[in-house]
Design a protein around this motif. Structure first.
Motif, mmCIF file in Angstrom:
data_model
loop_
_atom_site.group_PDB
_atom_site.id
_atom_site.type_symbol
_atom_site.label_atom_id
_atom_site.label_comp_id
_atom_site.label_asym_id
_atom_site.label_seq_id
_atom_site.Cartn_x
_atom_site.Cartn_y
_atom_site.Cartn_z
ATOM 1 N N PHE A 104 0.840 -0.865 -0.169
ATOM 2 C CA PHE A 104 0.401 0.088 -0.160
ATOM 3 C C PHE A 104 0.527 1.475 -0.179
ATOM 4 O O PHE A 104 2.317 0.884 0.363
ATOM 5 C CB PHE A 104 -0.836 -0.313 1.341
ATOM 6 C CG PHE A 104 -0.187 0.935 2.481
ATOM 7 C CD1 PHE A 104 -0.982 1.536 3.158
ATOM 8 C CD2 PHE A 104 0.739 0.167 3.264
ATOM 9 C CE1 PHE A 104 0.238 2.499 4.189
ATOM 10 C CE2 PHE A 104 1.064 0.314 4.074
ATOM 11 C CZ PHE A 104 0.706 1.839 5.109
ATOM 12 N N THR A 105 0.713 2.148 -0.409
ATOM 13 C CA THR A 105 0.563 3.553 -0.359
ATOM 14 C C THR A 105 0.258 4.519 0.250
ATOM 15 O O THR A 105 -1.412 4.720 -0.096
ATOM 16 C CB THR A 105 1.316 4.261 -1.482
ATOM 17 O OG1 THR A 105 0.042 4.522 -2.136
ATOM 18 C CG2 THR A 105 2.556 2.906 -2.425
ATOM 19 N N MET A 106 0.174 5.787 1.432
ATOM 20 C CA MET A 106 -0.489 6.947 1.482
ATOM 21 C C MET A 106 0.048 7.651 1.546
ATOM 22 O O MET A 106 1.636 7.930 2.183
ATOM 23 C CB MET A 106 -0.529 6.773 3.058
ATOM 24 C CG MET A 106 -1.442 7.035 4.054
ATOM 25 S SD MET A 106 -1.111 7.253 5.808
ATOM 26 C CE MET A 106 -1.629 8.948 6.283
ATOM 27 N N ASP A 107 -0.653 8.786 0.808
ATOM 28 C CA ASP A 107 0.300 10.824 0.580
ATOM 29 C C ASP A 107 -0.838 10.936 2.262
ATOM 30 O O ASP A 107 -1.926 10.926 2.210
ATOM 31 C CB ASP A 107 -0.638 10.985 -0.398
ATOM 32 C CG ASP A 107 0.923 10.629 -1.356
ATOM 33 O OD1 ASP A 107 1.577 10.103 -1.480
ATOM 34 O OD2 ASP A 107 0.118 9.976 -2.910
ATOM 35 N N PHE A 108 0.014 11.672 2.606
ATOM 36 C CA PHE A 108 -0.740 13.047 3.666
ATOM 37 C C PHE A 108 0.036 14.250 3.775
ATOM 38 O O PHE A 108 1.239 13.899 3.792
ATOM 39 C CB PHE A 108 -0.295 11.902 4.929
ATOM 40 C CG PHE A 108 -0.786 12.386 6.554
ATOM 41 C CD1 PHE A 108 -2.021 12.205 7.127
ATOM 42 C CD2 PHE A 108 0.224 13.657 6.757
ATOM 43 C CE1 PHE A 108 -2.168 12.643 8.037
ATOM 44 C CE2 PHE A 108 0.388 13.733 8.284
ATOM 45 C CZ PHE A 108 -1.571 13.374 8.876
ATOM 46 N N ASP A 109 -0.954 15.504 3.551
ATOM 47 C CA ASP A 109 0.174 16.822 3.850
ATOM 48 C C ASP A 109 -1.231 16.813 5.141
ATOM 49 O O ASP A 109 -2.514 17.237 4.561
ATOM 50 C CB ASP A 109 -0.800 17.729 2.352
ATOM 51 C CG ASP A 109 -0.284 18.204 2.308
ATOM 52 O OD1 ASP A 109 0.679 18.529 3.228
ATOM 53 O OD2 ASP A 109 -0.739 19.274 1.545
ATOM 54 N N LEU A 110 -1.201 18.108 5.891
ATOM 55 C CA LEU A 110 -1.601 18.999 7.149
ATOM 56 C C LEU A 110 -0.939 20.135 7.271
ATOM 57 O O LEU A 110 0.685 20.501 7.030
ATOM 58 C CB LEU A 110 -1.043 17.343 8.236
ATOM 59 C CG LEU A 110 -1.819 18.482 9.648
ATOM 60 C CD1 LEU A 110 -1.664 17.157 10.661
ATOM 61 C CD2 LEU A 110 -1.220 19.231 10.416
ATOM 62 N N ILE A 111 -1.911 20.242 7.125
ATOM 63 C CA ILE A 111 -1.509 22.397 6.875
ATOM 64 C C ILE A 111 -2.527 22.733 8.326
ATOM 65 O O ILE A 111 -2.956 22.465 8.719
ATOM 66 C CB ILE A 111 -2.379 22.735 5.690
ATOM 67 C CG1 ILE A 111 -1.444 22.788 4.832
ATOM 68 C CG2 ILE A 111 -1.799 24.967 6.169
ATOM 69 C CD1 ILE A 111 -2.053 23.215 3.844
ATOM 70 N N GLN A 112 -1.484 23.586 9.029
ATOM 71 C CA GLN A 112 -1.815 24.142 10.472
ATOM 72 C C GLN A 112 -1.667 25.782 10.733
ATOM 73 O O GLN A 112 -0.484 25.521 10.266
ATOM 74 C CB GLN A 112 -1.338 23.685 11.540
ATOM 75 C CG GLN A 112 -2.262 23.558 13.240
ATOM 76 C CD GLN A 112 -1.944 23.319 13.883
ATOM 77 O OE1 GLN A 112 -0.772 22.177 14.388
ATOM 78 N NE2 GLN A 112 -2.650 23.579 14.945
ATOM 79 N N ILE A 113 -2.247 26.525 10.467
ATOM 80 C CA ILE A 113 -2.857 28.042 10.584
ATOM 81 C C ILE A 113 -3.800 27.566 12.044
ATOM 82 O O ILE A 113 -4.700 28.367 11.710
ATOM 83 C CB ILE A 113 -2.800 28.457 9.432
ATOM 84 C CG1 ILE A 113 -2.004 28.468 8.346
ATOM 85 C CG2 ILE A 113 -2.438 30.004 9.992
ATOM 86 C CD1 ILE A 113 -2.748 29.497 6.561
ATOM 87 N N GLN A 114 -2.921 28.617 13.384
ATOM 88 C CA GLN A 114 -4.006 27.798 13.940
ATOM 89 C C GLN A 114 -4.867 29.196 13.744
ATOM 90 O O GLN A 114 -4.176 30.750 13.707
ATOM 91 C CB GLN A 114 -2.319 28.093 14.954
ATOM 92 C CG GLN A 114 -1.759 26.978 15.638
ATOM 93 C CD GLN A 114 -1.014 27.285 17.020
ATOM 94 O OE1 GLN A 114 -0.518 28.440 17.577
ATOM 95 N NE2 GLN A 114 -0.561 26.174 17.529
#
Length: 267
Positions: A94-104
Motif C-alpha cells: 500500500f501507499t499513503m500520501d498525507f498532507d497536513l496544514i496548520q494555521i492556528q
C-alpha cells in the motif's frame, strides 16, 4: 491509528509499528557572533549536540525526513503560528500520501490511501480534497496539533539527552549511540519497538552534522531489525533557520469539511 504525537508519533507509527506498516539557508536571521565554527560550537561533543537544537525550539525552519518506507518534508513558521508537513508512506502492499496544514487555530488534512480507497464509502469524494477540521471538535485529536509538543519533528533534543556515547569525527560532524530507554518522546522510542529491540535499544547508532552556526543540519539514526521491522536508517535534515516562509491556506475550491471518520482517525 497508533499515534501519540503528531510529528513524532506519526513517524513512529509509520516506520516502527508493524501493524500500521502492513495496512539552510545557513545564514537565516540568526546573527553569527564569530567567524569560525570552533568559536560558536562547544568543544565538548555532547554539549555541541545539545546546543545545536536551540534553533529548532525557535520554530522557524524547514525539514525533510526519509526512511525505507517514508519520505517527507515540511515547514515550521512559529512567527505566523503556521506549519505544514507532507509525507508519502508505504511499501509493496500500500501507499499513503498525507498532507497536513496548520494555521492556528485552523487545521486542514489531505489523505490519499491509493488503492485502499477503492470500495470504501465516501473515500473517493475526499481523495483530492483538504478536509478542514473544526477546532472545537478536534480538541481531543492531539495528533493534529503540530505545535502542542514543540517544533522539532524528530525531537532531536530528547534524543541528544539520551546519548550513550558521542565523538567528534570531523568539522561539524559527530557519531555515537543513543540509549533509547532513557528517552521519553523520540522518533524511535515507541514502547512496542523498545520491547522488541531489547538491549539493542541502549545503543542505537547515529551520525549528526552541524552548520557553521552550530545548528543541527542532519541527523541519521540507524535502527536495527526488530520483530517484523527490518533494519533501516531514518534521516532528518534541517535548513532555512530563521528564514522559513509562512504556510498558506489551501485553495478554497480544494477544501471540504472533515468527515467524522477523519476526527476518529486522529484520536
Amino acid at each position: 491509528m497508533n499515534i501519540r504525537r503528531w510529528s513524532v508519533g506519526l513517524i513512529a507509527a509509520t516506520l516502527l509499528v508493524p501493524g500500521l506498516a502492513a495496512c539552510n539557508n545557513s545564514g537565516g536571521d540568526s546573527p553569527s557572533t564569530a567567524s569560525s565554527p570552533e568559536s560558536v560550537i562547544p568543544a565538548d561533543p555532547k554539549a555541541a549536540l545539545v546546543a545545536s537544537t536551540k534553533g529548532l525550539a525557535e520554530g522557524n525552519f524547514t525539514f525533510t525526513i526519509a526512511a525505507d518506507s517514508m519520505t517527507g518534508k515540511g515547514t515550521f513558521h512559529k512567527p505566523s503560528n503556521s506549519a505544514q508537513m507532507s509525507m508519502t508512506m508505504g511499501g509493496e502492499d500500500f501507499t499513503m500520501d498525507f498532507d497536513l496544514i496548520q494555521i492556528q487555530p485552523d487545521t486542514w488534512v489531505k489523505v490519499d490511501l491509493g488503492e485502499l480507497f477503492a470500495g470504501i464509502p465516501g473515500m473517493e469524494a475526499i481523495k483530492d480534497k483538504y478536509q478542514h477540521l473544526d477546532a472545537a471538535k478536534a480538541k481531543d485529536a492531539k495528533n493534529l496539533d503540530i505545535f502542542k509538543d514543540g517544533t522539532d519533528p524528530a525531537d532531536a533534543a530528547g534524543m541528544f539527552e539520551g546519548l550513550a556515547e558521542v565523538q567528534k569525527t570531523g568539522e561539524g560532524t559527530y557519531s555515537g549511540t543513543f540509549d533509547l530507554t532513557s528517552v521519553k518522546d523520540s522518533v524511535a522510542a515507541d514502547e512496542d519497538m523498545l520491547k522488541e529491540l531489547g538491549d539493542k535499544a541502549k545503543a542505537i547508532p547515529f551520525t549528526a552534522k552541524l552548520d557553521a552556526e552550530g545548528r543541527l543540519s542532519e541527523l541519521v539514526m540507524s535502527l536495527p531489525a526488530a520483530g517484523e521491522t527490518k533494519a533501516q536508517d531514518i534521516k532528518v535534515t534541517y535548513a532555512d533557520y530563521g528564514s522559513a516562509t509562512a504556510v498558506q491556506k489551501p485553495p478554497a475550491d480544494q477544501v471540504i469539511e472533515a468527515s467524522e471518520q477523519t476526527y476518529e482517525m486522529f484520536k
